[in-house]
Design a protein around this motif. Structure first.
Motif, short mmCIF file in Angstrom:
data_model
loop_
_atom_site.label_atom_id
_atom_site.label_comp_id
_atom_site.label_asym_id
_atom_site.label_seq_id
_atom_site.Cartn_x
_atom_site.Cartn_y
_atom_site.Cartn_z
N TRP A 91 0.81 -1.21 0.00
CA TRP A 91 0.00 0.00 0.00
C TRP A 91 0.85 1.26 0.00
CZ3 TRP A 91 -4.82 1.40 -1.00
CH2 TRP A 91 -5.76 0.37 -1.16
N LEU A 163 -7.66 1.12 6.43
CA LEU A 163 -6.53 1.42 5.56
C LEU A 163 -7.00 2.18 4.31
CD1 LEU A 163 -3.56 1.19 4.87
CD2 LEU A 163 -3.99 -1.12 4.01
N LEU A 190 1.54 3.34 8.99
CA LEU A 190 1.67 1.89 8.79
C LEU A 190 2.68 1.27 9.75
CD1 LEU A 190 1.65 1.75 4.87
CD2 LEU A 190 -0.24 1.25 6.43
#
Length: 201
Positions: A91, A163, A190
């Motif tokens: 991500w 997220l 994160l």
């Protein structure tokens, strides 16, 4: 002399279609679906409106094609990252990839907001997209939990939704102010969920 413009503007179908999609991505992202007319897009491309309709039957079809074009790029990129990286690194890498494509990012930010209206042509596109992405991300979260990369107490579905919300929100802030360190903020966020001692597994 009158035939010169049509000869000059003639392109192979695939090239012309890609040109239309690229222009539509910018114009829909700048002005939204209802703020742009097909005639405006055609003029920017350098063709007539009937010429544009040869490739896309309606403005609605063109919008969905532009969204699917961007989604295909992101999906291919993140699928490759998922094969070789943790869900967190995938991500973060996608975030940086998107920063290199601000026109596509703006298109998604604008149209996802507009599509909250049930009658919007992209409403179902975004509804299905979020369901699919949450499920895919949750599956990668479960994999990383099994590998010891993420805490076992995380709820995969909830974390996947969180997220996506964080990334979408950061992208809006970056589009409003490109000096905003979107990737840096996301990396710090994160890092809170990593299990460092087993991250290399």
């Amino acid at each position: 002399m009158s035939e010169a413009p049509s000869v000059r503007n003639r392109r192979p179908p695939g090239v012309r279609r890609e040109q239309i999609l690229a222009v539509a991505t910018v114009m829909f992202g700048d002005s939204g679906f209802r703020g742009v007319a097909l005639a405006d897009i055609a003029a920017r491309v350098g063709i007539s409106q009937p010429g544009l309709l040869h490739h896309f039957k309606s403005k609605e079809e063109l919008l969905i094609a532009a969204l699917e074009r961007r989604e295909a790029d992101s999906s291919q990129y993140v699928a490759e990252m998922f094969r070789t990286s943790s869900v967190l690194d995938a991500w973060l890498s996608l975030c940086r990839h998107n920063m290199e494509n601000p026109e596509s990012m703006r298109l998604f930010a604008v149209e996802s907001a507009e599509s909250m209206e049930p009658g919007h042509p992209a409403h179902e596109f975004f509804r299905r997209r979020y369901v699919r992405l949450r499920e895919a991300t949750a599956g990668r979260v479960r994999r990383d939990q099994a590998l010891g990369r993420l805490p076992a107490e995380l709820d995969p579905g909830v974390f996947a939704a969180e997220l996506h919300a964080v990334v979408d929100g950061l992208q809006v802030q970056w589009l409003l102010d490109p000096s905003f360190d979107m990737a840096g903020v996301l990396a710090a966020y994160l890092d809170r969920f990593r299990c460092p001692e087993r991250e290399s597994r």
